[in-house]
Design an enzyme around this catalytic site. Structure first.
Site, mmCIF file in Angstrom:
data_model
loop_
_atom_site.group_PDB
_atom_site.id
_atom_site.type_symbol
_atom_site.label_atom_id
_atom_site.label_comp_id
_atom_site.label_asym_id
_atom_site.label_seq_id
_atom_site.Cartn_x
_atom_site.Cartn_y
_atom_site.Cartn_z
ATOM 1 N N TRP A 1 0.907 -1.529 -0.055
ATOM 2 C CA TRP A 1 0.312 0.124 0.067
ATOM 3 C C TRP A 1 0.839 1.378 0.008
ATOM 4 O O TRP A 1 1.846 1.189 0.324
ATOM 5 C CB TRP A 1 -1.069 -0.012 1.123
ATOM 6 C CG TRP A 1 -0.217 -0.119 2.542
ATOM 7 C CD1 TRP A 1 0.029 -0.859 3.293
ATOM 8 C CD2 TRP A 1 0.170 1.260 3.313
ATOM 9 N NE1 TRP A 1 0.711 -0.528 4.698
ATOM 10 C CE2 TRP A 1 0.739 0.792 4.535
ATOM 11 C CE3 TRP A 1 0.261 2.612 2.907
ATOM 12 C CZ2 TRP A 1 1.323 1.921 5.496
ATOM 13 C CZ3 TRP A 1 0.499 3.608 3.806
ATOM 14 C CH2 TRP A 1 1.379 2.955 5.019
ATOM 15 N N GLU B 1 7.035 7.653 14.107
ATOM 16 C CA GLU B 1 7.243 7.138 12.608
ATOM 17 C C GLU B 1 8.194 8.217 11.924
ATOM 18 O O GLU B 1 9.006 7.607 11.357
ATOM 19 C CB GLU B 1 5.887 6.984 12.148
ATOM 20 C CG GLU B 1 5.011 6.009 12.894
ATOM 21 C CD GLU B 1 5.321 4.686 12.699
ATOM 22 O OE1 GLU B 1 6.317 4.441 11.963
ATOM 23 O OE2 GLU B 1 4.694 3.767 13.311
ATOM 24 N N GLU C 1 8.544 1.039 6.452
ATOM 25 C CA GLU C 1 8.305 2.097 7.669
ATOM 26 C C GLU C 1 8.221 3.547 7.141
ATOM 27 O O GLU C 1 7.351 4.257 7.547
ATOM 28 C CB GLU C 1 9.422 1.849 8.752
ATOM 29 C CG GLU C 1 9.303 0.777 9.296
ATOM 30 C CD GLU C 1 8.381 0.766 10.616
ATOM 31 O OE1 GLU C 1 7.840 1.736 11.166
ATOM 32 O OE2 GLU C 1 8.038 -0.522 11.088
ATOM 33 N N HIS D 1 4.889 5.044 7.091
ATOM 34 C CA HIS D 1 3.998 5.293 7.854
ATOM 35 C C HIS D 1 3.814 6.648 8.414
ATOM 36 O O HIS D 1 2.761 7.406 8.502
ATOM 37 C CB HIS D 1 4.410 4.304 9.230
ATOM 38 C CG HIS D 1 4.528 2.911 8.896
ATOM 39 N ND1 HIS D 1 5.031 2.097 9.843
ATOM 40 C CD2 HIS D 1 4.021 2.179 7.966
ATOM 41 C CE1 HIS D 1 4.842 0.952 9.410
ATOM 42 N NE2 HIS D 1 4.152 0.775 8.291
ATOM 43 N N GLU E 1 8.450 -2.782 17.919
ATOM 44 C CA GLU E 1 7.404 -3.007 16.860
ATOM 45 C C GLU E 1 5.893 -3.519 17.222
ATOM 46 O O GLU E 1 5.007 -3.087 16.779
ATOM 47 C CB GLU E 1 7.934 -4.026 15.776
ATOM 48 C CG GLU E 1 9.363 -3.514 15.072
ATOM 49 C CD GLU E 1 8.820 -2.677 14.115
ATOM 50 O OE1 GLU E 1 8.741 -2.861 13.017
ATOM 51 O OE2 GLU E 1 8.875 -1.385 14.528
ATOM 52 N N THR F 1 4.319 -0.444 18.907
ATOM 53 C CA THR F 1 3.736 0.747 17.776
ATOM 54 C C THR F 1 2.364 -0.008 17.228
ATOM 55 O O THR F 1 1.453 0.764 16.942
ATOM 56 C CB THR F 1 4.835 1.079 16.666
ATOM 57 O OG1 THR F 1 5.578 -0.158 16.369
ATOM 58 C CG2 THR F 1 5.791 2.029 17.251
ATOM 59 N N ASP G 1 1.166 -3.726 9.262
ATOM 60 C CA ASP G 1 2.492 -3.351 8.908
ATOM 61 C C ASP G 1 3.394 -3.597 9.962
ATOM 62 O O ASP G 1 4.103 -4.406 10.056
ATOM 63 C CB ASP G 1 2.910 -1.825 8.314
ATOM 64 C CG ASP G 1 3.081 -2.061 6.860
ATOM 65 O OD1 ASP G 1 2.562 -2.902 6.057
ATOM 66 O OD2 ASP G 1 3.588 -0.971 6.282
ATOM 67 N N GLU G 2 3.138 -3.121 11.148
ATOM 68 C CA GLU G 2 4.047 -3.237 12.402
ATOM 69 C C GLU G 2 3.909 -4.460 12.918
ATOM 70 O O GLU G 2 5.055 -5.098 13.438
ATOM 71 C CB GLU G 2 3.467 -2.072 13.533
ATOM 72 C CG GLU G 2 3.601 -0.721 13.000
ATOM 73 C CD GLU G 2 5.173 -0.010 13.065
ATOM 74 O OE1 GLU G 2 5.974 -0.930 13.167
ATOM 75 O OE2 GLU G 2 5.251 1.174 12.979
ATOM 76 N N HIS H 1 6.433 -6.568 10.845
ATOM 77 C CA HIS H 1 7.574 -6.153 11.044
ATOM 78 C C HIS H 1 7.944 -7.028 12.630
ATOM 79 O O HIS H 1 9.052 -7.532 12.895
ATOM 80 C CB HIS H 1 8.003 -4.909 11.235
ATOM 81 C CG HIS H 1 7.711 -4.241 9.991
ATOM 82 N ND1 HIS H 1 7.353 -2.726 9.559
ATOM 83 C CD2 HIS H 1 7.740 -4.731 8.815
ATOM 84 C CE1 HIS H 1 7.433 -2.690 8.460
ATOM 85 N NE2 HIS H 1 7.521 -3.617 7.698
#
Length: 419
Positions: free
Chosen positions: A105, A151, A189, A192, A242, A245, A276-277, A280
């Site tokens: 994305w 971020e 990252e 973000h 990670e 967040t 996403d976090e 990760h």
């Protein structure tokens, strides 16, 4: 949250105070050192007090030496070779957690895009976004800024990982699996901060000049992960961060979404970042699991050291150019808002202990390693007790919240309960 480092425990045990019964003179063995006590004299009191202070200083120096020696051991060729040997595993199991650029994305997918909507459609979508954003309370807006600033300080995090021995990207274009992971992780990252920044700009709820200055200050201040350069400690810290967040963004999405304050655009942004976090986090959690398999004693001691000192969010140097206690305010506001709480911190520790199967560690552990394992496993319950006691103290003290202006939201006031 800071506490004595794990490696200092054996020394402290050896140097605990014991009475000396072998001398006719009034004396004691204090901190491993014999001290003569001269009673009934001001001078004697001064001498004995000075001797105690000197002995305490000797102990502190010995503890520092032992800590330094422990940290140097993590940078030994044998320890770093563990990371080098892991590279084929990173290639197979960690790098696939990155998404291809074409499948990832982008901020323009989540927010009004004039290239897709055209001029009139873009303006209409922005007006709707601003209308929804108007219903989000100031408390959550301040927490959103803290998350966004965290971020945006990505250059600090990438440079920190590149300083870690055996895994850093030394040339900026290394072909190792470790270096490609760091660059790929940084690229993901980077979106973000971009998407949160763009939402905030379009919403009209923020003084963007002040927010941008906060980002500027945070990157300029830098961040030091202690101990520096150790891959064991760096990956423990990053796995925790990670997860933290992901929790913070996920909580924000829930609080501002359809069942909260009705800002669908912001909920979508925060939920996407949280996902996403989590991906990760899975990578860094697996890396630590692998280290614990390869070197359980050093691995669990590294986990214990990081948790003993308390894992502070990388926003700790955050500044608005006015308040020295801004980070304490942000932490308290996040607790009040429910975006990131002590309970969340405790749950993260429990989750990682479970994922890393710390309770099952036995083979290959030294006495220090076993103490580290036990400490880590008992920590969640200790955190809960500390939270209960803190709540009881706050109730007894009958402290009242204070109202403070926040320049990120045009100096509107928010109420905060400082510890």
């Amino acid at each position: 949250m800071a506490a004595t480092a794990t490696m200092a425990m054996p020394l402290a045990n050896r140097l605990r105070c014991k009475p000396n019964t072998n001398s006719s003179s009034p004396s004691r063995t204090l901190f491993g050192r014999r001290v003569t006590m001269i009673s009934n004299s001001r001078w004697g009191s001064a001498v004995s007090g000075s001797a105690i202070m000197s002995a305490a200083a000797d102990v502190a120096a010995a503890v520092r030496r032992e800590e330094d020696e422990e940290m140097r051991s993590y940078l030994s060729p044998e320890k770093l070779e563990v990371l080098t040997q892991m590279e084929p595993w990173v290639e197979e199991h960690v790098l696939p957690l990155l998404k291809p650029v074409e499948a990832a994305w982008q901020p323009s997918d989540l927010l009004p895009d004039p290239a897709v909507l055209g001029g009139e459609g873009f303006h209409a979508a922005c007006a709707e976004l601003r209308e929804r954003a108007a219903g989000v309370p100031d408390l959550l807006l301040v927490c959103l800024v803290a998350n966004m600033v965290t971020e945006e300080a990505l250059p600090t995090y990438q440079s920190s990982l590149n300083r870690v021995r055996a895994v850093g990207d030394l040339t900026g274009a290394d072909a190792t699996a470790w270096a490609r992971w760091i660059r790929g992780w940084s690229a993901e990252e980077n979106r973000h901060g971009d998407v949160l920044n763009r939402y905030m700009y379009l919403s009209g709820r923020f003084d963007m000049a002040e927010v941008e200055r906060a980002v500027h200050r945070l990157i300029r201040s830098g961040m030091a992960v202690d101990p520096p350069c150790s891959p064991y400690h760096a990956f423990v810290y990053t796995a925790f961060q990670e997860r933290a967040t992901a929790v913070a963004h996920g909580n924000t999405a829930r609080l501002v979404g359809a069942r909260g304050h009705g800002d669908a655009a912001l909920a979508r942004v925060c939920g996407t970042v949280a996902a996403d976090e989590k991906r990760h986090e899975a990578a860094y959690t697996c890396i630590v699991s692998r280290l614990l398999e390869a070197d359980p004693d050093a691995g669990v001691r590294a986990v214990a050291r990081m948790l003993r000192r308390g894992v502070a969010m990388p926003t700790s140097p955050i500044s608005d150019g006015r308040r020295d206690d801004l980070y304490a305010c942000v932490v308290s506001l996040a607790e009040q808002a429910g975006t990131y709480t002590v309970s969340d911190y405790c749950s993260i520790v429990e989750h990682l202990v479970r994922e890393w199967r710390v309770e099952e560690l036995a083979a290959g552990l030294s006495g220090e390693g076993r103490r580290a394992r036990d400490y880590v496993c008992e920590l969640p319950q200790k955190i809960r007790r500390m939270k209960e006691k803190a709540h009881e103290r706050a109730v007894k003290a009958q402290k009242k919240p204070i109202s403070i202006p926040i320049n990120w939201i045009f100096d509107r006031h928010v109420s905060v309960m400082l510890p």
